[in-house]
Design a protein around this motif. Sequence first.
Motif, PDB file in Angstrom:
ATOM      1  N   VAL A 198      -3.257  -1.276  -4.367  1.00 24.66           N
ATOM      2  CA  VAL A 198      -3.736  -0.630  -3.172  1.00 24.66           C
ATOM      3  C   VAL A 198      -3.817  -1.930  -2.157  1.00 24.66           C
ATOM      4  O   VAL A 198      -3.398  -1.956  -1.045  1.00 24.66           O
ATOM      5  N   LEU A 199      -4.201  -3.247  -2.401  1.00 21.37           N
ATOM      6  CA  LEU A 199      -4.326  -4.297  -1.551  1.00 21.37           C
ATOM      7  C   LEU A 199      -2.653  -4.715  -1.114  1.00 21.37           C
ATOM      8  O   LEU A 199      -2.671  -5.031   0.083  1.00 21.37           O
ATOM      9  N   LEU A 200      -1.684  -4.680  -2.008  1.00 18.80           N
ATOM     10  CA  LEU A 200      -0.390  -5.148  -1.577  1.00 18.80           C
ATOM     11  C   LEU A 200       0.073  -4.291  -0.470  1.00 18.80           C
ATOM     12  O   LEU A 200       0.611  -4.490   0.309  1.00 18.80           O
ATOM     13  N   VAL A 201      -0.312  -2.566  -0.874  1.00 22.13           N
ATOM     14  CA  VAL A 201       0.334  -1.615   0.262  1.00 22.13           C
ATOM     15  C   VAL A 201      -0.511  -1.813   1.377  1.00 22.13           C
ATOM     16  O   VAL A 201       0.186  -1.831   2.682  1.00 22.13           O
ATOM     17  N   THR A 202      -1.674  -2.183   1.745  1.00 19.37           N
ATOM     18  CA  THR A 202      -2.454  -2.590   2.857  1.00 19.37           C
ATOM     19  C   THR A 202      -1.849  -3.515   3.391  1.00 19.37           C
ATOM     20  O   THR A 202      -1.667  -3.668   4.703  1.00 19.37           O
ATOM     21  N   VAL A 203      -1.639  -4.785   2.701  1.00 16.54           N
ATOM     22  CA  VAL A 203      -1.169  -5.995   3.318  1.00 16.54           C
ATOM     23  C   VAL A 203       0.303  -5.683   3.895  1.00 16.54           C
ATOM     24  O   VAL A 203       0.541  -5.983   5.033  1.00 16.54           O
ATOM     25  N   THR A 204       0.924  -5.003   3.279  1.00 16.10           N
ATOM     26  CA  THR A 204       2.398  -4.697   3.582  1.00 16.10           C
ATOM     27  C   THR A 204       2.288  -3.899   4.957  1.00 16.10           C
ATOM     28  O   THR A 204       3.239  -4.110   5.955  1.00 16.10           O
ATOM     29  N   LEU A 205       1.431  -2.841   5.036  1.00 17.64           N
ATOM     30  CA  LEU A 205       1.329  -2.096   6.082  1.00 17.64           C
ATOM     31  C   LEU A 205       0.854  -2.818   7.288  1.00 17.64           C
ATOM     32  O   LEU A 205       1.437  -2.748   8.435  1.00 17.64           O
TER      33      LEU A 205
END
Length: 192
Positions: free
Chosen positions: A179-186
């Motif tokens: 979830v954190l990786l997806v959020t940072v990527t977005l």
Amino acid sequence: MTEENSAQLWDTFRTGDAQALATLFEAYYDALYNYGLKLTGDEELVKDCIQNLFQKLWRRREGLRSVEVVKAYLFKALRRHLGDETKLLRQHRHLLPAYSDSFEVTYSHEEFLITQQRDEEQRTRLLAALNQLSRRQREALYLKFFDGFSYERIAEVMSLNIQSVRNLVFNALKAVRKVLLVTVTLFYLLCG
């Protein structure tokens, strides 16, 4: 208090020393109270159940076994007692929400103030990620990282086998990372 000291106090209490039980009560009350609040959210019920638990221990002291990790034993006993009391109150008064053998946690920002995380958005992302976990995963993480329990003790408290606890913690951390990786990527895609 070390595990060894608390185990010695436990054995002393089992022989009839009320002061040893009082010392255990004082040493573990805050941790039990915080854990109980995470389970029920009802302050008065938690306080009553902790008192009742220690009274029950005193009455049954001669039949109790020796314990290596008193904190884990008390957490498990409180968890069971809260579950029993909540079910009983629900049946008799229809006032409390049903106790499901699960862990309801709403993580506050204060619990996750990590010195490296100065940015409010990082804390918000972490909180959102944790709140997406299942109740069992949140409980396992709470016991592991806030109370410092080993996998063996968490298994004892949650009435699971050790591998199930390891899987819960691993999958919870994996989900949080994702979830954190997806959020940072977005974030970088939108801002970059």
